[in-house]
Design an enzyme around this catalytic site. Structure first.
Site, mmCIF file in Angstrom:
data_model
loop_
_atom_site.group_PDB
_atom_site.id
_atom_site.type_symbol
_atom_site.label_atom_id
_atom_site.label_comp_id
_atom_site.label_asym_id
_atom_site.label_seq_id
_atom_site.Cartn_x
_atom_site.Cartn_y
_atom_site.Cartn_z
ATOM 1 N N SER A 194 -31.368 -17.642 39.615
ATOM 2 C CA SER A 194 -30.605 -18.179 38.564
ATOM 3 C C SER A 194 -29.329 -18.120 39.016
ATOM 4 O O SER A 194 -28.622 -18.678 40.153
ATOM 5 C CB SER A 194 -30.925 -17.800 37.282
ATOM 6 O OG SER A 194 -30.249 -18.245 36.064
ATOM 7 N N LYS A 219 -34.944 -20.465 40.754
ATOM 8 C CA LYS A 219 -34.911 -20.780 39.290
ATOM 9 C C LYS A 219 -33.817 -21.500 38.883
ATOM 10 O O LYS A 219 -32.597 -21.054 38.388
ATOM 11 C CB LYS A 219 -34.713 -19.300 38.606
ATOM 12 C CG LYS A 219 -34.967 -19.557 36.786
ATOM 13 C CD LYS A 219 -34.984 -18.191 36.372
ATOM 14 C CE LYS A 219 -35.263 -18.357 34.895
ATOM 15 N NZ LYS A 219 -34.851 -16.753 34.031
ATOM 16 N N GLN A 223 -33.276 -25.645 30.406
ATOM 17 C CA GLN A 223 -33.891 -25.958 29.386
ATOM 18 C C GLN A 223 -33.473 -26.018 27.979
ATOM 19 O O GLN A 223 -32.359 -25.455 27.722
ATOM 20 C CB GLN A 223 -35.102 -25.227 29.568
ATOM 21 C CG GLN A 223 -36.008 -25.270 30.781
ATOM 22 C CD GLN A 223 -37.478 -24.317 30.865
ATOM 23 O OE1 GLN A 223 -37.073 -23.283 30.438
ATOM 24 N NE2 GLN A 223 -38.307 -24.857 31.419
#
Length: 286
Positions: A194, A219, A223
């Protein structure tokens, strides 16, 4: 004490956090969680899995773990209060300064600024940023930290929607306090995810740092939780994170410039070949 997510359809450990029960129990990035207290986790939503794993301090949870190269095994983890670590610094005897960043929290930018002050006062021009096992966190923290190394307006990350015309670009604030004489390496592994991937990708593509270690987690999805009924909701991927050059973090991950494996034997005897390789590369730079 771990970041978890869905990988290839299975519940997976993104990274155990430093000095937490998960790390002490030996969990590793890329482990799959097959069962939680005897309940199979296949097709189990992440939120539900988290609810089952969490509990009162002092109680335990039993996980069945899948790991590449070994048979599935069970681990019992005693729950505790989790204090998320942020940062550590040290000046090595060889003059290489190391900043270990463990998470991107709301306090990370200030902590990182303090670490950079230590670095500049040390007199070193060689910096290792250790993002191994860092599962990410706030995007804003990654952009702020990247801004210490990038001129104002340089792209840190792109948020790409289905309609590419509406792409959102996050740019450096332009603190940019270092000259081209700075020698910098970033350590990464399968637990770097991330925000870690966003920061590492930006600094590598703007030629501010080299990447050393192992391929990142991947990642890179954005969302959104959409309410369906009073007691149900749907989590939908609405966008993907792209590096400044347009590499999809979730689809392609980040591949290090210098791949160096860390074995279980290395950990057991206290060796860190990834750190040593990074230090060697920086010391060799003119």
């Amino acid at each position: 004490g771990m970041e978890i997510g869905i990988r290839n359809g299975s519940l997976a450990v993104v990274s155990p956090l430093k000095n937490t029960p998960a790390e002490k129990a030996g969990l590793k990035a890329d482990d799959t969680i097959l069962e939680i207290d005897g309940v199979k986790s296949i097709n189990m939503p992440v939120d539900e899995a988290i609810q089952k794993i969490r509990g009162k301090q002092g109680t335990s949870v039993k996980l069945k773990i899948g790991r590449e190269g070994v048979s599935p095994f069970e681990v019992s983890i005693t729950r505790d209060i989790i204090n998320i670590p942020v940062i550590d610094t040290k000046l090595r005897p060889d003059g290489v300064f190391v900043i270990s960043l463990y998470s991107f929290t709301a306090t990370s930018p200030n902590a990182f600024r303090g670490a950079l002050e230590e670095f500049t006062k040390s007199g070193s021009d060689k910096l290792v940023l250790d993002l191994r096992g860092n599962p990410g966190g706030f995007l804003e923290a990654a952009v702020d930290i990247a801004s210490w190394f990038l001129p104002q307006g340089k792209t840190v990350v792109r948020e790409s929607f289905k309609d590419r015309e509406n792409e959102q670009v996050y740019r450096s604030k332009g603190y940019d306090i270092f000259s081209d004489k700075l020698k910098m390496a970033i350590l990464m592994n399968g637990g770097s995810a991330s925000a870690s991937e966003i920061l590492a990708g930006a600094l590598r593509e703007h030629e501010k740092a080299i990447l050393v270690g192992e391929k990142s987690f991947g990642k890179g999805s954005v969302q959104e939780l959409v309410p369906i009924t009073s007691d149900t909701s749907l989590k939908v991927t609405i966008a993907r994170w792209l590096t400044p050059n347009g590499v999809s973090i979730s689809e392609e991950k980040l591949t290090p410039d210098y791949e160096v494996k860390m074995t279980a034997e290395d950990v057991k005897v206290g060796k860190d070949p990834q750190m040593e390789k990074a230090a060697e590369l920086l010391k060799a730079k003119k």
